[in-house]
Design a protein around this motif. Structure first.
Motif, PDB file in Angstrom:
ATOM      1  N   MET A   1       0.836  -1.185   0.000  1.00  0.00           N
ATOM      2  CA  MET A   1       0.000   0.000   0.000  1.00  0.00           C
ATOM      3  C   MET A   1       0.880   1.247   0.000  1.00  0.00           C
ATOM      4  O   MET A   1       1.898   1.295   0.659  1.00  0.00           O
ATOM      5  CB  MET A   1      -0.902  -0.020   1.246  1.00  0.00           C
ATOM      6  N   ASN A   2       0.442   2.235  -0.718  1.00  0.00           N
ATOM      7  CA  ASN A   2       1.141   3.514  -0.729  1.00  0.00           C
ATOM      8  C   ASN A   2       0.686   4.321   0.485  1.00  0.00           C
ATOM      9  O   ASN A   2      -0.495   4.595   0.647  1.00  0.00           O
ATOM     10  CB  ASN A   2       0.813   4.260  -2.031  1.00  0.00           C
ATOM     11  N   HIS A   3       1.636   4.699   1.316  1.00  0.00           N
ATOM     12  CA  HIS A   3       1.301   5.422   2.544  1.00  0.00           C
ATOM     13  C   HIS A   3       1.517   6.933   2.434  1.00  0.00           C
ATOM     14  O   HIS A   3       1.567   7.624   3.445  1.00  0.00           O
ATOM     15  CB  HIS A   3       2.088   4.835   3.721  1.00  0.00           C
ATOM     16  N   ASP A   4       1.609   7.430   1.198  1.00  0.00           N
ATOM     17  CA  ASP A   4       1.737   8.874   1.016  1.00  0.00           C
ATOM     18  C   ASP A   4       0.411   9.583   1.250  1.00  0.00           C
ATOM     19  O   ASP A   4       0.373  10.734   1.653  1.00  0.00           O
ATOM     20  CB  ASP A   4       2.258   9.200  -0.381  1.00  0.00           C
ATOM     21  N   ARG A   5      -0.681   8.883   0.956  1.00  0.00           N
ATOM     22  CA  ARG A   5      -2.012   9.431   1.229  1.00  0.00           C
ATOM     23  C   ARG A   5      -2.958   8.269   1.489  1.00  0.00           C
ATOM     24  O   ARG A   5      -2.703   7.150   1.080  1.00  0.00           O
ATOM     25  CB  ARG A   5      -2.518  10.314   0.094  1.00  0.00           C
ATOM     26  N   LYS A 119       5.387  -5.399   6.372  1.00  0.00           N
ATOM     27  CA  LYS A 119       5.411  -6.629   7.175  1.00  0.00           C
ATOM     28  C   LYS A 119       4.050  -6.859   7.842  1.00  0.00           C
ATOM     29  O   LYS A 119       3.524  -7.969   7.851  1.00  0.00           O
ATOM     30  CB  LYS A 119       6.520  -6.534   8.231  1.00  0.00           C
ATOM     31  N   ALA A 120       3.477  -5.807   8.393  1.00  0.00           N
ATOM     32  CA  ALA A 120       2.173  -5.923   9.049  1.00  0.00           C
ATOM     33  C   ALA A 120       1.072  -6.204   8.025  1.00  0.00           C
ATOM     34  O   ALA A 120       0.207  -7.066   8.232  1.00  0.00           O
ATOM     35  CB  ALA A 120       1.864  -4.648   9.832  1.00  0.00           C
ATOM     36  N   GLU A 121       1.115  -5.486   6.924  1.00  0.00           N
ATOM     37  CA  GLU A 121       0.090  -5.652   5.887  1.00  0.00           C
ATOM     38  C   GLU A 121       0.130  -7.038   5.254  1.00  0.00           C
ATOM     39  O   GLU A 121      -0.910  -7.564   4.848  1.00  0.00           O
ATOM     40  CB  GLU A 121       0.242  -4.567   4.829  1.00  0.00           C
TER      41      GLU A 121
END
Length: 142
Positions: A1-5, A119-121
Motif C-alpha cells: 500500500m502507498n502510505h503517502d495518502r 510486514k504488518a500488511e
C-alpha cells in the motif's frame, strides 16, 4: 500500500471498527501529545490501555499502565504508536507475536517506516502512518 495518502474511507473504517487501543509511549504529562490524544480517545468511548515501561503499574488518566504490549490484559483492535519511527519495526514484531494481533497499527505524526508497514500488511493488519486519530476523527466526523 502507498502510505503517502489515505482514502478517507480507509481511515474512517479503522476508527469506526476499533473499540480497544494500546497506546504505546503514553505519558502522564498533560502537556505531552500522547496524554492529550489518550484523553481524546477515552472521551470518544474507546478503551485505551497505556503502555510505557517507565510508568508500568501506575495510572494515566485513570487507566493502569502496562510495561509492554504483551502485558495488556486483553486483545486490542489497534496499536497507536507514540515512539520514534525507528522503533516501528520492533512494534510490528511485538504485535505479530501476540496470540491475537491487532487489526490496525497506527503510527502517530512523524512515525513512518514503509518496510515495517509492509510486514504488518502482509498478514492482514491495516496500517496508518504519520497521522493522528485525534485529528482524523473529527475531520472525518466518525
Amino acid at each position: 500500500m502507498n502510505h503517502d495518502r489515505y482514502d478517507n474511507a480507509y481511515i474512517a473504517d479503522i476508527l469506526k471498527t476499533t473499540g480497544t487501543i494500546a497506546l504505546l509511549g503514553a505519558s502522564p504529562n498533560p502537556d505531552r501529545p500522547s496524554n492529550r490524544v489518550m484523553g481524546f480517545l477515552l472521551s470518544k468511548g474507546y478503551t485505551v490501555f497505556p503502555v510505557n515501561p517507565g510508568q508500568a503499574g501506575k495510572q494515566i488518566l485513570g487507566q493502569t499502565v502496562y510495561k509492554a504490549l504483551a502485558d495488556v490484559p486483553q486483545p486490542v483492535d489497534m496499536v497507536d504508536v507514540f515512539r520514534a519511527a525507528e522503533y516501528l519495526d520492533g512494534v510490528v514484531d511485538e504485535a505479530l507475536a501476540l496470540d491475537n494481533p491487532p487489526k490496525a497499527i497506527w503510527g502517530q505524526l512523524g512515525v513512518r517506516d514503509d518496510k515495517a508497514a509492509a510486514k504488518a500488511e502482509a498478514v492482514g493488519i491495516k496500517v496508518v502512518m504519520d497521522r493522528c486519530p485525534a485529528i482524523e476523527y473529527p475531520r472525518l466526523a466518525v
